[in-house]
Design a protein around this motif. Sequence first.
Motif, PDB file in Angstrom:
ATOM      1  N   UNK A 275       1.160  -1.543   0.222  1.00 48.61           N
ATOM      2  CA  UNK A 275      -0.263  -0.097  -0.340  1.00 48.61           C
ATOM      3  C   UNK A 275       0.550   1.143  -0.229  1.00 48.61           C
ATOM      4  N   UNK A 276       1.966   1.605  -1.312  1.00 46.45           N
ATOM      5  CA  UNK A 276       2.124   2.811  -1.039  1.00 46.45           C
ATOM      6  C   UNK A 276       1.440   3.740  -1.474  1.00 46.45           C
ATOM      7  N   UNK A 277       1.980   4.145  -3.111  1.00 48.78           N
ATOM      8  CA  UNK A 277       1.157   5.424  -4.124  1.00 48.78           C
ATOM      9  C   UNK A 277       1.408   4.954  -5.638  1.00 48.78           C
ATOM     10  N   UNK A 278       0.745   5.859  -6.489  1.00 46.68           N
ATOM     11  CA  UNK A 278       0.623   5.307  -7.513  1.00 46.68           C
ATOM     12  C   UNK A 278       1.821   5.586  -8.799  1.00 46.68           C
ATOM     13  N   UNK A 279       2.910   5.678  -8.035  1.00 44.49           N
ATOM     14  CA  UNK A 279       4.158   5.723  -8.717  1.00 44.49           C
ATOM     15  C   UNK A 279       5.278   5.082  -7.818  1.00 44.49           C
ATOM     16  N   UNK A 280       4.738   4.390  -7.053  1.00 41.32           N
ATOM     17  CA  UNK A 280       5.654   3.115  -7.024  1.00 41.32           C
ATOM     18  C   UNK A 280       5.774   2.014  -6.812  1.00 41.32           C
ATOM     19  N   UNK A 281       3.897   1.818  -6.457  1.00 36.93           N
ATOM     20  CA  UNK A 281       3.720   0.542  -6.913  1.00 36.93           C
ATOM     21  C   UNK A 281       4.337  -0.340  -7.573  1.00 36.93           C
ATOM     22  N   UNK A 282       4.482   0.564  -9.032  1.00 43.17           N
ATOM     23  CA  UNK A 282       4.468  -0.934 -10.614  1.00 43.17           C
ATOM     24  C   UNK A 282       5.652  -1.338 -10.204  1.00 43.17           C
ATOM     25  N   UNK A 283       6.619  -0.889  -9.803  1.00 38.75           N
ATOM     26  CA  UNK A 283       8.052  -1.330  -9.445  1.00 38.75           C
ATOM     27  C   UNK A 283       8.235  -2.007  -8.231  1.00 38.75           C
ATOM     28  N   UNK A 284       7.047  -1.597  -7.703  1.00 36.81           N
ATOM     29  CA  UNK A 284       7.566  -2.406  -5.970  1.00 36.81           C
ATOM     30  C   UNK A 284       7.119  -3.966  -6.412  1.00 36.81           C
ATOM     31  N   UNK A 285       6.383  -4.353  -7.438  1.00 41.28           N
ATOM     32  CA  UNK A 285       5.333  -5.759  -6.939  1.00 41.28           C
ATOM     33  C   UNK A 285       6.065  -6.063  -8.112  1.00 41.28           C
ATOM     34  N   UNK A 286       7.423  -5.446  -8.844  1.00 38.10           N
ATOM     35  CA  UNK A 286       8.078  -6.092  -9.955  1.00 38.10           C
ATOM     36  C   UNK A 286       9.246  -6.823  -9.515  1.00 38.10           C
ATOM     37  N   UNK A 287       9.359  -6.494  -8.743  1.00 41.73           N
ATOM     38  CA  UNK A 287      10.634  -7.176  -7.563  1.00 41.73           C
ATOM     39  C   UNK A 287       9.789  -8.258  -6.913  1.00 41.73           C
ATOM     40  N   UNK A 288       8.763  -7.963  -5.900  1.00 40.00           N
ATOM     41  CA  UNK A 288       8.315  -8.902  -5.594  1.00 40.00           C
ATOM     42  C   UNK A 288       8.258 -10.111  -6.993  1.00 40.00           C
ATOM     43  N   UNK A 289       7.467  -9.797  -8.189  1.00 39.61           N
ATOM     44  CA  UNK A 289       7.466 -10.760  -8.304  1.00 39.61           C
ATOM     45  C   UNK A 289       8.666 -11.680  -9.427  1.00 39.61           C
ATOM     46  N   UNK A 290       9.794 -10.777  -9.637  1.00 42.04           N
ATOM     47  CA  UNK A 290      10.548 -11.487 -10.258  1.00 42.04           C
ATOM     48  C   UNK A 290      11.259 -11.994  -9.127  1.00 42.04           C
ATOM     49  N   UNK A 291      11.279 -12.104  -7.463  1.00 44.97           N
ATOM     50  CA  UNK A 291      11.297 -12.789  -5.936  1.00 44.97           C
ATOM     51  C   UNK A 291      10.630 -14.162  -5.894  1.00 44.97           C
ATOM     52  N   UNK A 292       9.766 -14.361  -6.691  1.00 43.02           N
ATOM     53  CA  UNK A 292       8.410 -14.675  -6.142  1.00 43.02           C
ATOM     54  C   UNK A 292       8.050 -14.779  -5.009  1.00 43.02           C
ATOM     55  N   UNK A 293       7.975 -13.914  -4.540  1.00 41.21           N
ATOM     56  CA  UNK A 293       6.819 -13.092  -2.562  1.00 41.21           C
ATOM     57  C   UNK A 293       5.714 -12.953  -3.749  1.00 41.21           C
ATOM     58  N   UNK A 294       5.185 -13.538  -2.811  1.00 39.73           N
ATOM     59  CA  UNK A 294       3.311 -13.304  -3.274  1.00 39.73           C
ATOM     60  C   UNK A 294       2.992 -12.100  -2.631  1.00 39.73           C
ATOM     61  N   UNK A 295       2.010 -11.140  -4.049  1.00 43.11           N
ATOM     62  CA  UNK A 295       1.748  -9.973  -3.089  1.00 43.11           C
ATOM     63  C   UNK A 295       0.879  -9.694  -3.347  1.00 43.11           C
ATOM     64  N   UNK A 296       0.092  -8.898  -2.020  1.00 37.55           N
ATOM     65  CA  UNK A 296      -1.408  -8.150  -1.736  1.00 37.55           C
ATOM     66  C   UNK A 296      -1.210  -7.328  -1.716  1.00 37.55           C
TER      67      UNK A 296
END
Length: 239
Positions: free
Chosen positions: A52-73
């Motif tokens: 739960x960050x902001x419209x500018x940061x969410x996309x890159x934060x999610x990509x980092x998690x998906x690359x690391x196979x960390x489930x993201x809510x």
Amino acid sequence: MKIVLIGYGKMGKEIERIALSRGHQIVAKIDIDNPNELLGLSKQDVDVAIEFSNPQSAYSNILICLEKQIPVVCGTTGWLEKKSEVEALAQKNDATFFYASNYSIGVNLFFALNKHLAKLMAPHTQYDIYTNEIHHTEKKDSPSGTAITIAEGIISAYPSKDTWVNNEIPQSNEVAIWSQRESTKPGTHTVKYISKVDQIEITHEAFSREGFALGAVIAAEWVKDKKGVLGMEDMLKLA
Ligand SMILES: NC(=O)C1=CN([C@@H]2O[C@H](COP(=O)(O)OP(=O)(O)OC[C@H]3O[C@@H](n4cnc5c(N)ncnc54)[C@H](OP(=O)(O)O)[C@@H]3O)[C@@H](O)[C@H]2O)C=CC1
Ligand SMILES: O=C(O)C1=N[C@H](C(=O)O)C[C@H](O)C1
């Protein structure tokens, strides 16, 4: 469950409170001051990331998690032009991505009610449709993600509407969303059908952020061992 909080603002803090009360552990808090700490985390350190960050940061934060196979809510709104790209990456990486424009259980029941009402109203063209959202003045995006989901719900069930507009007089094919910013309001959404002789109105009003935060923690508990692209309709079996 080991949780990383990405975004430690109003929602991050409320999610922390609820997560701790349900016996979970917060292993890291990522915010504006330490975004690179996310890069140092691995799948072994974390069961789920709650973003739960902001419209500018969410996309890159999610990509980092998906690359690391960390489930993201993720609950961040205002970045959805990139959502299909994220969903494709989640599928490609055999990762886990859960998204909701609103994690409140009540709002998700309201979404189902809204679609049902739109289906009932579609033949009765003497009624104009009016939707409204009211949020606190710190909100960065407009209209709210929830208001967009409501408009999309109407469009899916009301054949003469195919798009939405925000704070503009609508054309006949458009659903109007009227957005207001007012003091500290956590989030109020209304749908009205108005004719010359009467009106039908449904409203969901959040009294605090607790319902959003509880829904996000429940989603994290539900999704942590699942794969794919998931949402509240899957979790609540509303689809
Ligand atoms: N889906 C849902 O149910 C709900 C969704 N939301 C959405 O969640 C989002 C957050 O809401 P809210 O907590 O109220 O907002 P806040 O502004 O209170 O919190 C967001 C936090 O993220 C921080 N931040 C900025 N950049 C980064 C970064 N790169 N990585 C991590 N964190 C960063 C901000 O720091 P700084 O302020 O210093 O920039 C701030 O502390 C919004 O998009 C909102 O619309 C909110 C409620 C419910
Ligand atoms: O920013 C908020 O506060 C909220 N954002 C979400 C949205 O954009 O719909 C959900 C909730 O209404 C609160």
